[in-house]
Design a protein around this motif. Structure first.
Motif, mmCIF file in Angstrom:
data_model
loop_
_atom_site.group_PDB
_atom_site.id
_atom_site.type_symbol
_atom_site.label_atom_id
_atom_site.label_comp_id
_atom_site.label_asym_id
_atom_site.label_seq_id
_atom_site.Cartn_x
_atom_site.Cartn_y
_atom_site.Cartn_z
ATOM 1 N N GLU A 125 0.825 -1.210 0.000
ATOM 2 C CA GLU A 125 0.000 0.000 0.000
ATOM 3 C C GLU A 125 0.860 1.261 0.000
ATOM 4 O O GLU A 125 0.529 2.245 -0.673
ATOM 5 C CB GLU A 125 -0.937 -0.015 1.200
ATOM 6 N N ARG A 126 1.976 1.237 0.738
ATOM 7 C CA ARG A 126 2.868 2.397 0.738
ATOM 8 C C ARG A 126 3.478 2.619 -0.641
ATOM 9 O O ARG A 126 3.598 3.763 -1.108
ATOM 10 C CB ARG A 126 3.957 2.230 1.796
ATOM 11 N N ALA A 127 3.863 1.512 -1.300
ATOM 12 C CA ALA A 127 4.467 1.626 -2.633
ATOM 13 C C ALA A 127 3.463 2.193 -3.637
ATOM 14 O O ALA A 127 3.800 3.089 -4.431
ATOM 15 C CB ALA A 127 4.973 0.254 -3.101
ATOM 16 N N ILE A 128 2.219 1.694 -3.601
ATOM 17 C CA ILE A 128 1.196 2.193 -4.520
ATOM 18 C C ILE A 128 0.847 3.644 -4.206
ATOM 19 O O ILE A 128 0.597 4.456 -5.106
ATOM 20 C CB ILE A 128 -0.068 1.318 -4.465
ATOM 21 N N PRO A 155 -3.106 10.246 -1.069
ATOM 22 C CA PRO A 155 -4.007 9.161 -1.483
ATOM 23 C C PRO A 155 -4.121 8.083 -0.409
ATOM 24 O O PRO A 155 -3.150 7.757 0.265
ATOM 25 C CB PRO A 155 -3.333 8.618 -2.750
ATOM 26 N N ASP A 156 -5.323 7.551 -0.275
ATOM 27 C CA ASP A 156 -5.595 6.460 0.662
ATOM 28 C C ASP A 156 -5.715 5.172 -0.151
ATOM 29 O O ASP A 156 -6.676 4.996 -0.897
ATOM 30 C CB ASP A 156 -6.889 6.754 1.425
ATOM 31 N N VAL A 157 -4.740 4.291 -0.020
ATOM 32 C CA VAL A 157 -4.666 3.079 -0.842
ATOM 33 C C VAL A 157 -5.025 1.855 -0.016
ATOM 34 O O VAL A 157 -4.570 1.698 1.121
ATOM 35 C CB VAL A 157 -3.244 2.908 -1.443
ATOM 36 N N SER A 158 -5.849 0.977 -0.600
ATOM 37 C CA SER A 158 -6.213 -0.288 0.052
ATOM 38 C C SER A 158 -6.028 -1.420 -0.957
ATOM 39 O O SER A 158 -6.581 -1.362 -2.060
ATOM 40 C CB SER A 158 -7.668 -0.257 0.542
ATOM 41 N N VAL A 159 -5.244 -2.412 -0.548
ATOM 42 C CA VAL A 159 -5.055 -3.608 -1.375
ATOM 43 C C VAL A 159 -5.965 -4.694 -0.827
ATOM 44 O O VAL A 159 -5.909 -5.018 0.357
ATOM 45 C CB VAL A 159 -3.583 -4.071 -1.362
#
Length: 263
Positions: free
Chosen positions: A49-52, A70-74
């Motif tokens: 998630e940090r990388a994306i 950005p708030d990313v969720s895998v």
């Protein structure tokens, strides 16, 4: 005559106790192992998630879009199997308070939601940042506030809203020396990446309709019928659909075979 006592072997009882202890120990070890795997799984999610997130920030900067982080969720579980294969079921990216330049003005989208499906992201690429992260399909949705839309119309006092699934307008109109309240609805469409807003008819309260008044109303309807430009969408998204919602004009954009890291 001496009393005789019959003795029984204790060995089977001891074996049963040792067997139970062994089962309990094995169960505890399995619980510990499961906990370790869950922790490792969540740690791996965090790394991805940090990388994306970093890649999404670069893409927004490239498109001159400012926003909150950005708030990313895998998604998908177990995650480690996705890491091993370098392929992820779904990644969502939520961007708040996005703002981009259009024709010398800023268009604000309070929230952009991006859903990337079937993402190819090798582990080495996530760790090093070198290489390409590709999504087979990407769907983005965002909302343009009605205040922003009214600003591009250039007519002070107009209020826009959603009524019955249509874009509605209301506001004062000075016509034939009198100020009246006008109301009407618009048709929406997408034309070359812009939102086309077309008002065909407007109703003016308390106005006696005559050829001159009718011509003035039609002229005003043409003035507030505009093509609303949108800021460059991230990840090569192409706007396909627009609809009015209570909070603003909701736009939907799609793309296929998208490099998420702009490589």
């Amino acid at each position: 005559m001496a009393d005789s006592y019959q003795t029984y072997p204790e060995q089977p009882v001891r074996r049963r106790r040792r067997g139970r202890r062994l089962l309990i120990t094995l169960f505890v070890l399995l619980l510990v192992l499961a906990g370790v795997l869950v922790v490792a799984d969540r740690l791996a999610v965090g790394i991805a998630e940090r990388a994306i997130t970093e890649q999404a920030e670069r893409e927004l900067t490239r498109q001159q879009i400012t926003s909150s982080q950005p708030d990313v969720s895998v998604h998908g579980f177990p995650f480690l199997t996705q890491v091993a294969g370098g392929r992820y079921e779904s990644i969502t990216i939520k961007v708040r308070d996005a703002e981009g330049p259009v024709r010398g003005q800023s268009v604000r989208l309070p929230e952009i939601n991006i859903d990337a499906r079937d993402v190819d992201a090798p582990l080495d690429t996530l760790r090093s940042g070198q290489g390409t992260i590709t999504a087979k399909t990407v769907v983005g949705t965002g909302t343009v506030s009605y205040d922003t839309v009214a600003q591009f119309m250039g007519k002070p006092g107009l209020t826009l809203s959603e009524q019955g699934g249509k874009l509605a307008v209301a506001g004062p109109l000075e016509i034939l020396g009198q100020e009246r309240m006008l109301r009407g609805t618009a048709d929406l469409s997408i034309v070359q990446g812009q939102v086309a807003i077309k008002f065909d008819t407007l109703d003016v309260e308390g106005l006696t309709v005559n050829p001159l008044a009718e011509a003035l109303i039609k002229s005003y309807a043409r003035q507030i019928s505009i093509k609303l430009p949108l800021p460059a969408m991230p990840f090569q998204l192409d706007v396909q659909e627009v609809r009015p919602e209570p909070e603003g004009l909701a736009v939907r954009a799609t793309a296929t075979n998208v490099p998420l890291n702009g490589a």
